[in-house]
Write a protein that holds these residues in place. Structure first.
Motif, mmCIF file in Angstrom:
data_model
loop_
_atom_site.group_PDB
_atom_site.id
_atom_site.type_symbol
_atom_site.label_atom_id
_atom_site.label_comp_id
_atom_site.label_asym_id
_atom_site.label_seq_id
_atom_site.Cartn_x
_atom_site.Cartn_y
_atom_site.Cartn_z
ATOM 1 N N ASP A 55 0.987 -1.139 0.065
ATOM 2 C CA ASP A 55 -0.115 0.003 -0.124
ATOM 3 C C ASP A 55 0.955 1.365 -0.035
ATOM 4 O O ASP A 55 1.829 1.259 0.449
ATOM 5 C CB ASP A 55 -0.863 0.133 1.077
ATOM 6 N N GLY A 56 0.191 2.674 -0.420
ATOM 7 C CA GLY A 56 0.850 3.608 -0.151
ATOM 8 C C GLY A 56 1.809 4.072 -1.476
ATOM 9 O O GLY A 56 2.329 5.437 -1.382
ATOM 10 N N TRP A 57 1.628 3.474 -2.389
ATOM 11 C CA TRP A 57 2.698 4.131 -3.727
ATOM 12 C C TRP A 57 1.778 4.939 -4.431
ATOM 13 O O TRP A 57 0.769 4.690 -4.918
ATOM 14 C CB TRP A 57 3.048 2.692 -4.747
ATOM 15 N N ARG A 58 2.384 6.113 -4.698
ATOM 16 C CA ARG A 58 1.894 7.003 -5.715
ATOM 17 C C ARG A 58 2.288 7.176 -7.189
ATOM 18 O O ARG A 58 1.573 7.415 -7.792
ATOM 19 C CB ARG A 58 2.311 8.369 -4.852
ATOM 20 N N GLY A 59 3.529 6.826 -7.195
ATOM 21 C CA GLY A 59 4.021 6.866 -8.585
ATOM 22 C C GLY A 59 5.757 6.139 -8.747
ATOM 23 O O GLY A 59 6.194 6.123 -7.540
ATOM 24 N N LEU A 60 5.893 5.795 -9.978
ATOM 25 C CA LEU A 60 7.424 5.574 -10.117
ATOM 26 C C LEU A 60 7.840 6.110 -11.274
ATOM 27 O O LEU A 60 7.010 6.156 -12.476
ATOM 28 C CB LEU A 60 7.464 4.109 -10.738
ATOM 29 N N SER A 61 9.102 6.502 -11.248
ATOM 30 C CA SER A 61 9.781 7.281 -12.611
ATOM 31 C C SER A 61 10.828 6.129 -13.194
ATOM 32 O O SER A 61 11.394 5.345 -12.175
ATOM 33 C CB SER A 61 10.694 8.455 -11.962
ATOM 34 N N VAL A 62 10.643 6.053 -14.277
ATOM 35 C CA VAL A 62 11.205 4.829 -14.808
ATOM 36 C C VAL A 62 12.514 5.222 -15.942
ATOM 37 O O VAL A 62 11.932 5.937 -16.751
ATOM 38 C CB VAL A 62 10.277 4.099 -15.764
ATOM 39 N N THR A 63 13.682 4.743 -15.682
ATOM 40 C CA THR A 63 14.577 5.074 -16.479
ATOM 41 C C THR A 63 15.273 3.908 -17.186
ATOM 42 O O THR A 63 14.933 2.820 -16.806
ATOM 43 C CB THR A 63 15.695 6.093 -15.577
ATOM 44 N N MET A 64 16.577 4.217 -17.728
ATOM 45 C CA MET A 64 17.044 3.153 -18.511
ATOM 46 C C MET A 64 17.541 1.868 -17.474
ATOM 47 O O MET A 64 17.910 2.204 -16.248
ATOM 48 C CB MET A 64 18.457 3.734 -19.155
ATOM 49 N N PRO A 65 17.334 0.518 -17.891
ATOM 50 C CA PRO A 65 16.852 0.141 -19.160
ATOM 51 C C PRO A 65 15.631 -0.334 -19.122
ATOM 52 O O PRO A 65 15.226 -1.306 -19.700
ATOM 53 C CB PRO A 65 18.083 -0.956 -19.378
ATOM 54 N N ASN A 88 7.819 5.812 -19.217
ATOM 55 C CA ASN A 88 8.923 6.112 -18.178
ATOM 56 C C ASN A 88 8.208 6.906 -17.107
ATOM 57 O O ASN A 88 8.992 7.275 -15.841
ATOM 58 C CB ASN A 88 9.595 7.528 -18.791
ATOM 59 N N THR A 89 6.928 6.573 -16.992
ATOM 60 C CA THR A 89 6.028 7.103 -15.462
ATOM 61 C C THR A 89 5.110 5.934 -15.311
ATOM 62 O O THR A 89 4.287 5.812 -16.198
ATOM 63 C CB THR A 89 5.560 8.423 -15.868
ATOM 64 N N VAL A 90 4.794 5.814 -13.963
ATOM 65 C CA VAL A 90 3.993 5.019 -13.546
ATOM 66 C C VAL A 90 2.847 5.593 -12.474
ATOM 67 O O VAL A 90 3.578 5.858 -11.545
ATOM 68 C CB VAL A 90 4.113 3.584 -13.224
ATOM 69 N N ALA A 91 1.808 5.916 -12.725
ATOM 70 C CA ALA A 91 0.827 6.724 -11.781
ATOM 71 C C ALA A 91 -0.123 5.492 -11.090
ATOM 72 O O ALA A 91 -0.747 4.826 -11.972
ATOM 73 C CB ALA A 91 0.103 7.679 -12.194
ATOM 74 N N PHE A 92 -0.250 5.689 -9.589
ATOM 75 C CA PHE A 92 -1.304 4.917 -9.144
ATOM 76 C C PHE A 92 -2.418 5.579 -8.753
ATOM 77 O O PHE A 92 -2.608 6.427 -8.002
ATOM 78 C CB PHE A 92 -0.298 4.353 -7.810
ATOM 79 N N GLU A 93 -3.456 4.944 -9.355
ATOM 80 C CA GLU A 93 -5.064 5.355 -9.427
ATOM 81 C C GLU A 93 -5.827 4.556 -8.664
ATOM 82 O O GLU A 93 -5.673 3.339 -8.848
ATOM 83 C CB GLU A 93 -5.287 5.990 -10.645
ATOM 84 N N LEU A 259 1.118 14.105 -11.864
ATOM 85 C CA LEU A 259 0.401 13.015 -12.032
ATOM 86 C C LEU A 259 0.473 12.180 -10.467
ATOM 87 O O LEU A 259 -0.586 11.351 -10.103
ATOM 88 C CB LEU A 259 1.042 11.928 -12.857
ATOM 89 N N PHE A 260 1.770 12.225 -10.019
ATOM 90 C CA PHE A 260 1.838 11.495 -8.457
ATOM 91 C C PHE A 260 1.062 12.255 -7.367
ATOM 92 O O PHE A 260 0.666 11.598 -6.573
ATOM 93 C CB PHE A 260 3.216 11.606 -8.328
ATOM 94 N N THR A 261 0.878 13.671 -7.517
ATOM 95 C CA THR A 261 0.023 14.280 -6.382
ATOM 96 C C THR A 261 -1.390 14.658 -6.859
ATOM 97 O O THR A 261 -2.104 15.074 -5.663
ATOM 98 C CB THR A 261 0.861 15.982 -6.090
ATOM 99 N N GLY A 262 -1.617 14.531 -8.102
ATOM 100 C CA GLY A 262 -3.068 15.072 -8.525
ATOM 101 C C GLY A 262 -3.283 16.582 -8.341
ATOM 102 O O GLY A 262 -4.407 16.758 -8.365
ATOM 103 N N ARG A 263 -2.259 17.385 -8.423
ATOM 104 C CA ARG A 263 -2.501 18.732 -8.097
ATOM 105 C C ARG A 263 -1.887 19.442 -9.396
ATOM 106 O O ARG A 263 -0.660 20.184 -9.219
ATOM 107 C CB ARG A 263 -1.626 18.971 -6.928
#
Length: 286
Positions: A55-65, A88-93, A259-263
């Motif tokens: 629980d508690g995840w808001r987002g992930l930034s994804v870089t190489m590789p 490159n971005t995962v948002a938790f909704e 995306l991660f804050t919704g603001r």
């Protein structure tokens, strides 16, 4: 549990994403933690399975590789990420009491904003260095800028699948050629986007310097550690404009913070200013 986010990649110790994100969250008064996690392509499925159970995840930034592999690890892919097959971005909704992991691509907007800010005109003559996931985003960015044809230079022409697939998806004509042939076309391009890893363009930089010609265009070097890179130094010596990879990172991170804050509207110039300060960038208007 404190809401959290992270940047994933390998290697990751050099990443400036934690500094950017934490500065933004502090300014917004958003209680979100943000860390860097070193994750290889082989480790990604197991990590995402663990995250799925937490629980508690808001987002992930994804870089190489990990940008192409992440496509298979999310519940839905939206926008240009779906077109390119590069996340490159995962948002938790939250939806109907369940958490869904949504894949986005903010790299394309980051590249467009960075090079336009540097003065690149519409329909530029373009070169891309590298053929992987970030190169795919560069292809889409050039299409947005009105480029009709781009040259893509790679170390191994058999490993440019991401760039080729992106070009087919967005309708941009490209030639894929060996990096050993890149010096003259690169030096004369209106815009060059290097997606090579740190030191990956050092040899090319030597060849460009040996040409003894001016480099009048704009170079965006996505690699930002160490900085300046060899190719950035040679480019600037030739009279061209250099956009540091940190600037692209800033532009794409702004979209991630939203995306991660919704603001959305709250991520304004004041927030961007503290993000710039956190990584030593001149303040930019976005």
């Amino acid at each position: 549990m404190i809401p959290r986010a992270a940047v994933l990649g390998h290697p990751i110790s050099h990443s400036k994403s934690p500094a950017l994100h934490l500065a933004a969250y502090a300014k917004l008064g958003a209680d979100i933690g943000y860390t860097a996690l070193d994750v290889t392509e082989q480790e990604l499925p197991a990590l995402m399975a663990r995250i799925r159970a937490e629980d508690g995840w808001r987002g992930l930034s994804v870089t190489m590789p990990l940008k192409t592999g992440m496509v298979a690890e999310v519940d839905e892919v939206r926008g240009v990420a779906l077109t390119l097959g590069v996340v490159n971005t995962v948002a938790f909704e939250e939806h109907l009491g369940a958490t869904r992991r949504i894949g986005y691509n903010t790299d394309v907007a980051g590249i467009v904003n960075a090079v336009v800010n540097a003065g690149v005109a519409a329909s530029p003559d373009a070169v891309i260095l590298g053929g992987g996931g970030t190169a795919a985003s560069a292809v889409a960015a050039l299409k947005d800028l009105g480029t009709r044809h781009a040259q893509v230079f790679v170390r191994d022409t058999a490993r440019a699948g991401d760039a080729r697939a992106a070009a087919a998806a967005v309708g941009l004509s490209i030639d894929v050629r060996p990096l050993s042939e890149a010096a003259a076309p690169t030096a004369h391009a209106d815009v060059v986007i290097s997606t090579l890893p740190p030191h990956g363009a050092d040899h090319l930089a030597q060849h460009i310097a040996a040409l003894g010609t001016r480099t009048p265009g704009v170079l965006l070097d996505v690699a930002y550690d160490p900085w300046p890179s060899r190719i950035a130094a040679v480019w600037q010596d030739g009279g061209g404009s250099v956009v540091p990879g940190l600037e692209m990172l800033l532009y794409q991170a702004v979209e991630q913070v939203r995306l991660f804050t919704g603001r959305g509207e709250d991520v304004n110039a004041a927030v961007i200013d503290v993000m710039c300060d956190a990584v030593g960038l001149p303040r930019r208007a976005i």
